[in-house]
Design an enzyme around this catalytic site. Structure first.
Site, PDB file in Angstrom:
ATOM      1  N   SER A 116       0.828  -1.202   0.000  1.00 49.94           N
ATOM      2  CA  SER A 116       0.000   0.000   0.000  1.00 49.94           C
ATOM      3  C   SER A 116       0.864   1.254   0.000  1.00 49.94           C
ATOM      4  O   SER A 116       1.972   1.262   0.562  1.00 49.94           O
ATOM      5  CB  SER A 116      -0.859  -0.018   1.263  1.00 49.94           C
ATOM      6  OG  SER A 116      -1.464   1.219   1.474  1.00 49.94           O
ATOM      7  N   TYR A 121      -2.243  -1.003  10.906  1.00 48.27           N
ATOM      8  CA  TYR A 121      -2.462  -1.552   9.559  1.00 48.27           C
ATOM      9  C   TYR A 121      -1.259  -1.239   8.661  1.00 48.27           C
ATOM     10  O   TYR A 121      -0.709  -2.126   8.008  1.00 48.27           O
ATOM     11  CB  TYR A 121      -3.737  -0.970   8.937  1.00 48.27           C
ATOM     12  CG  TYR A 121      -3.815  -1.230   7.450  1.00 48.27           C
ATOM     13  CD1 TYR A 121      -4.118  -2.494   6.971  1.00 48.27           C
ATOM     14  CD2 TYR A 121      -3.520  -0.221   6.516  1.00 48.27           C
ATOM     15  CE1 TYR A 121      -4.145  -2.758   5.602  1.00 48.27           C
ATOM     16  CE2 TYR A 121      -3.555  -0.472   5.156  1.00 48.27           C
ATOM     17  CZ  TYR A 121      -3.861  -1.733   4.695  1.00 48.27           C
ATOM     18  OH  TYR A 121      -3.868  -1.991   3.345  1.00 48.27           O
ATOM     19  N   LYS A 160       1.879  -3.687   6.705  1.00 51.08           N
ATOM     20  CA  LYS A 160       2.356  -3.695   5.308  1.00 51.08           C
ATOM     21  C   LYS A 160       3.885  -3.536   5.279  1.00 51.08           C
ATOM     22  O   LYS A 160       4.564  -4.193   4.510  1.00 51.08           O
ATOM     23  CB  LYS A 160       1.683  -2.589   4.493  1.00 51.08           C
ATOM     24  CG  LYS A 160       0.196  -2.815   4.271  1.00 51.08           C
ATOM     25  CD  LYS A 160      -0.090  -4.094   3.491  1.00 51.08           C
ATOM     26  CE  LYS A 160      -1.563  -4.407   3.383  1.00 51.08           C
ATOM     27  NZ  LYS A 160      -1.850  -5.763   2.892  1.00 51.08           N
TER      28      LYS A 160
HETATM   29  P1  NAD Z   1     -11.080  -6.890   1.058  1.00 52.14           P
HETATM   30  O1  NAD Z   1     -11.337  -6.862   2.514  1.00 52.14           O
HETATM   31  O2  NAD Z   1     -12.203  -6.627   0.119  1.00 52.14           O
HETATM   32  O3  NAD Z   1     -10.436  -8.300   0.641  1.00 52.14           O
HETATM   33  C1  NAD Z   1      -9.603  -9.036   1.511  1.00 52.14           C
HETATM   34  C2  NAD Z   1     -10.114 -10.471   1.523  1.00 52.14           C
HETATM   35  O4  NAD Z   1      -9.277 -11.248   2.382  1.00 52.14           O
HETATM   36  C3  NAD Z   1     -11.544 -10.585   2.058  1.00 52.14           C
HETATM   37  O5  NAD Z   1     -12.332 -11.348   1.158  1.00 52.14           O
HETATM   38  C4  NAD Z   1     -11.382 -11.304   3.404  1.00 52.14           C
HETATM   39  O6  NAD Z   1     -12.488 -12.149   3.689  1.00 52.14           O
HETATM   40  C5  NAD Z   1     -10.105 -12.096   3.170  1.00 52.14           C
HETATM   41  N1  NAD Z   1      -9.359 -12.413   4.391  1.00 52.14           N
HETATM   42  C6  NAD Z   1      -8.966 -11.576   5.384  1.00 52.14           C
HETATM   43  N2  NAD Z   1      -8.315 -12.266   6.349  1.00 52.14           N
HETATM   44  C7  NAD Z   1      -8.272 -13.563   5.934  1.00 52.14           C
HETATM   45  C8  NAD Z   1      -7.748 -14.757   6.482  1.00 52.14           C
HETATM   46  N3  NAD Z   1      -7.129 -14.773   7.672  1.00 52.14           N
HETATM   47  N4  NAD Z   1      -7.884 -15.903   5.807  1.00 52.14           N
HETATM   48  C9  NAD Z   1      -8.516 -15.928   4.601  1.00 52.14           C
HETATM   49  N5  NAD Z   1      -9.032 -14.841   4.029  1.00 52.14           N
HETATM   50  C10 NAD Z   1      -8.922 -13.667   4.683  1.00 52.14           C
HETATM   51  O7  NAD Z   1      -9.868  -5.881   0.764  1.00 52.14           O
HETATM   52  P2  NAD Z   1      -9.295  -5.324  -0.614  1.00 52.14           P
HETATM   53  O8  NAD Z   1      -9.628  -3.898  -0.703  1.00 52.14           O
HETATM   54  O9  NAD Z   1      -9.639  -6.229  -1.723  1.00 52.14           O
HETATM   55  O10 NAD Z   1      -7.754  -5.418  -0.296  1.00 52.14           O
HETATM   56  C11 NAD Z   1      -6.959  -6.505  -0.722  1.00 52.14           C
HETATM   57  C12 NAD Z   1      -5.531  -6.294  -0.254  1.00 52.14           C
HETATM   58  O11 NAD Z   1      -5.045  -5.071  -0.784  1.00 52.14           O
HETATM   59  C13 NAD Z   1      -5.375  -6.204   1.248  1.00 52.14           C
HETATM   60  O12 NAD Z   1      -4.151  -6.833   1.603  1.00 52.14           O
HETATM   61  C14 NAD Z   1      -5.291  -4.722   1.500  1.00 52.14           C
HETATM   62  O13 NAD Z   1      -4.578  -4.411   2.661  1.00 52.14           O
HETATM   63  C15 NAD Z   1      -4.543  -4.256   0.262  1.00 52.14           C
HETATM   64  N6  NAD Z   1      -4.780  -2.844  -0.071  1.00 52.14           N
HETATM   65  C16 NAD Z   1      -6.062  -2.390  -0.218  1.00 52.14           C
HETATM   66  C17 NAD Z   1      -6.280  -1.063  -0.527  1.00 52.14           C
HETATM   67  C18 NAD Z   1      -7.680  -0.501  -0.645  1.00 52.14           C
HETATM   68  O14 NAD Z   1      -7.857   0.698  -0.521  1.00 52.14           O
HETATM   69  N7  NAD Z   1      -8.682  -1.317  -0.903  1.00 52.14           N
HETATM   70  C19 NAD Z   1      -5.186  -0.200  -0.710  1.00 52.14           C
HETATM   71  C20 NAD Z   1      -3.900  -0.701  -0.572  1.00 52.14           C
HETATM   72  C21 NAD Z   1      -3.703  -2.040  -0.258  1.00 52.14           C
HETATM   73  C1  WQD Z   2      -9.546   9.657   0.698  1.00 52.65           C
HETATM   74  C2  WQD Z   2      -9.795  11.127   0.994  1.00 52.65           C
HETATM   75  C3  WQD Z   2     -10.268  11.651   3.295  1.00 52.65           C
HETATM   76  C4  WQD Z   2     -14.053   9.520   3.521  1.00 52.65           C
HETATM   77  C5  WQD Z   2      -6.951   4.692   2.873  1.00 52.65           C
HETATM   78  C6  WQD Z   2      -5.930   3.989   3.717  1.00 52.65           C
HETATM   79  C7  WQD Z   2      -4.728   3.624   2.910  1.00 52.65           C
HETATM   80  C8  WQD Z   2      -5.128   2.836   1.674  1.00 52.65           C
HETATM   81  C9  WQD Z   2      -6.184   3.540   0.894  1.00 52.65           C
HETATM   82  C10 WQD Z   2      -5.040   0.478   2.181  1.00 52.65           C
HETATM   83  C11 WQD Z   2      -9.129  11.592   2.285  1.00 52.65           C
HETATM   84  C12 WQD Z   2     -11.460  11.955   2.419  1.00 52.65           C
HETATM   85  C13 WQD Z   2     -12.880  10.064   3.045  1.00 52.65           C
HETATM   86  C14 WQD Z   2     -15.115  10.404   3.899  1.00 52.65           C
HETATM   87  C15 WQD Z   2     -13.740  12.275   3.277  1.00 52.65           C
HETATM   88  N1  WQD Z   2      -5.687   1.563   2.010  1.00 52.65           N
HETATM   89  N2  WQD Z   2     -12.713  11.415   2.924  1.00 52.65           N
HETATM   90  N3  WQD Z   2     -14.901  11.745   3.766  1.00 52.65           N
HETATM   91  O1  WQD Z   2      -7.332   7.859   3.564  1.00 52.65           O
HETATM   92  O2  WQD Z   2      -6.266   8.005   1.276  1.00 52.65           O
HETATM   93  O3  WQD Z   2      -6.372   5.868   2.375  1.00 52.65           O
HETATM   94  O4  WQD Z   2      -7.294   3.846   1.766  1.00 52.65           O
HETATM   95  O5  WQD Z   2      -3.860   0.269   2.154  1.00 52.65           O
HETATM   96  O6  WQD Z   2      -3.908   2.867   3.723  1.00 52.65           O
HETATM   97  O7  WQD Z   2      -5.543   4.853   4.764  1.00 52.65           O
HETATM   98  O8  WQD Z   2      -8.483   6.861   1.540  1.00 52.65           O
HETATM   99  O9  WQD Z   2     -10.794   6.835   0.729  1.00 52.65           O
HETATM  100  O10 WQD Z   2     -10.369   6.899   3.233  1.00 52.65           O
HETATM  101  O11 WQD Z   2      -9.884   8.916   1.864  1.00 52.65           O
HETATM  102  O12 WQD Z   2     -13.600  13.485   3.193  1.00 52.65           O
HETATM  103  O13 WQD Z   2     -16.186   9.974   4.352  1.00 52.65           O
HETATM  104  O14 WQD Z   2     -11.191  11.326   1.190  1.00 52.65           O
HETATM  105  O15 WQD Z   2     -10.109  12.651   4.258  1.00 52.65           O
HETATM  106  O16 WQD Z   2      -8.649  12.862   2.069  1.00 52.65           O
HETATM  107  P1  WQD Z   2      -7.091   7.262   2.263  1.00 52.65           P
HETATM  108  P2  WQD Z   2      -9.958   7.305   1.861  1.00 52.65           P
END
Ligand code: NAD
Ligand code: WQD
Length: 342
Positions: A127, A152, A156
């Site tokens: 991330s 969190y 990572k």
């Molecule tokens: P998500 O929660 O939709 O998907 C994660 C999946 O993993 C879920 O289906 C959950 O049931 C499963 N899971 C969690 N713990 C588990 C376990 N112990 N055993 C088996 N399955 C398990 O999340 P996402 O948005 O698809 O994110 C996927 C990956 O990408 C995550 O590692 C997340 O940290 C990373 N990521 C997400 C974002 C974002 O904004 N969505 C940004 C950066 C990184």
């Molecule tokens: C985006 C912008 C908020 C909600 C998060 C995690 C990061 C990564 C991506 C996993 C910000 C604003 C949001 C709301 C708002 N995930 N906002 N009202 O904070 O960039 O990142 O998701 O790895 O680790 O921290 O994403 O979508 O929460 O926010 O004003 O109800 O929207 O302040 O500026 P963020 P976000």
């Protein structure tokens, strides 16, 4: 038929979109997920899009025995894409052990099982959160890794260290860590998307749920930042573009095209957009007026970040194709389909 690929967390948001792309490229996909943040119905969505229902195992990867059992059942997998993790930043601050326990144990169990079963390739979901608030923008893969803002984020950082140190001690393993910026949007079919479990933390699902009448109003967290319109800037990337990058990354490993056994790539568009730009784009593409209110800043939010994508563009040969408009429209179409809104 191409090879078998294990997708952990494949029932989740980014995982399910990646499964679709893998199937479209001819891979046989084996999803392993404990459905802690997803729903089994996503398999129907995948089948509607691709015509294929992937193999599914309900397994808790944070449990070493369950994980070993799962891997012993799967034959001839050539690679793992490891999405499974908890991802709610705020919840990780409230309950750090839940996050360390799930995210770190799952990774360790998966790596051990890969070694035991001679699976060499792993793509890891990292991330942009590892960068904190960078001093220089856009942020490159060489930018400093700041002290994590949340447990969190720390999982990572630690996960990347665990993978790189394991690879250092075991030259058979290879990995690519993909640092996602802000994934948004949904598959064009609207059969899969971001699963709205509870109140969304992220901006785009909150916007679409507000417009759908599930939430009263969107709270905009601050407009006094040092940005052109005062609201924070992020790099929003369409989830289908993100999914496609996983195919490129996994094939780079499978085909031994990697230049090091542990590589890291930013996945973003290279362009930053403010919260107000996202809201305005939503209103434009949907024709809906969004009910929102500006309130104080959200604790822990950074001011601005966007990716330098030169490395993923030039080395991976991957470039996002979809615009912010397309991403936001796809999120809205999915929301309406999910809620049966005409
Ligand atoms: P998500 O929660 O939709 O998907 C994660 C999946 O993993 C879920 O289906 C959950 O049931 C499963 N899971 C969690 N713990 C588990 C376990 N112990 N055993 C088996 N399955 C398990 O999340 P996402 O948005 O698809 O994110 C996927 C990956 O990408 C995550 O590692 C997340 O940290 C990373 N990521 C997400 C974002 C974002 O904004 N969505 C940004 C950066 C990184
Ligand atoms: C985006 C912008 C908020 C909600 C998060 C995690 C990061 C990564 C991506 C996993 C910000 C604003 C949001 C709301 C708002 N995930 N906002 N009202 O904070 O960039 O990142 O998701 O790895 O680790 O921290 O994403 O979508 O929460 O926010 O004003 O109800 O929207 O302040 O500026 P963020 P976000």
């Amino acid at each position: 038929m191409k090879k078998n690929i294990i997708v952990t967390g494949g029932a989740g948001y980014i995982g399910s979109h990646t499964v679709v792309e893998l199937i479209n490229c001819g891979y046989k996909v084996i999803i392993v997920d404990n459905l802690s943040n997803s729903d089994i119905s996503v398999l129907d969505g995948i089948e509607k899009i691709t015509g294929i229902k992937p193999d599914f195992y309900n397994t808790d990867l944070s449990d070493k025995i369950q994980t070993a059992k799962f891997f012993s059942k799967v034959k001839d997998a050539i690679a793992v894409i490891h999405f499974a993790a908890f991802k709610a930043v705020g919840e990780s601050v409230e309950n750090p052990l839940k996050y360390y326990s799930n995210n770190i144990n799952s990774l360790i169990n998966v790596l051990e099982a890969m070694i035991d079963n001679d699976i060499k390739n792993i793509v890891f979901s990292s991330s942009c959160t590892v960068y904190g608030q960078p001093e220089i923008l856009p942020v490159t893969e060489k930018s400093a890794i700041m002290k994590a803002d949340s447990p969190y984020g720390n999982t990572k950082q630690i996960s990347e260290e665990i993978i790189s140190e394991t690879i250092f001690s075991n030259s058979k393993l290879k990995s690519i860590s993909l640092r996602y910026f802000n994934p948004i949007g949904a598959h064009e079919s609207a059969e899969i998307g971001e699963l709205p479990v509870g109140t969304p933390n992220n901006l785009v699902p909150f916007i679409t749920q507000t417009a759908a009448g599930i939430r009263n109003e969107l709270k905009v967290y601050g407009n006094d930042y040092n940005t052109p319109d005062g609201t924070p800037i992020r790099d929003y990337i369409h989830v289908v573009d993100l999914a496609k990058a996983h195919i490129v990354a996994i094939e780079r490993l499978i085909d031994n095209k990697n230049s090091k056994n542990f590589e890291v790539f930013n996945l973003g568009t290279g362009k930053g957009n403010s919260v107000m730009e996202v809201i305005n784009t939503f209103e434009e593409v949907s024709g809906e007026k969004l009910n929102y209110k500006i309130i104080e800043r959200r604790k822990g939010d950074i001011e601005k970040i966007w990716a330098d994508t030169s490395l993923s563009n030039e080395v991976l040969g991957w470039k996002p194709e979809k615009t912010l408009h397309e991403a936001i429209l796809s999120a809205w179409i999915r929301e309406k389909k999910y809620r049966n809104i005409k």
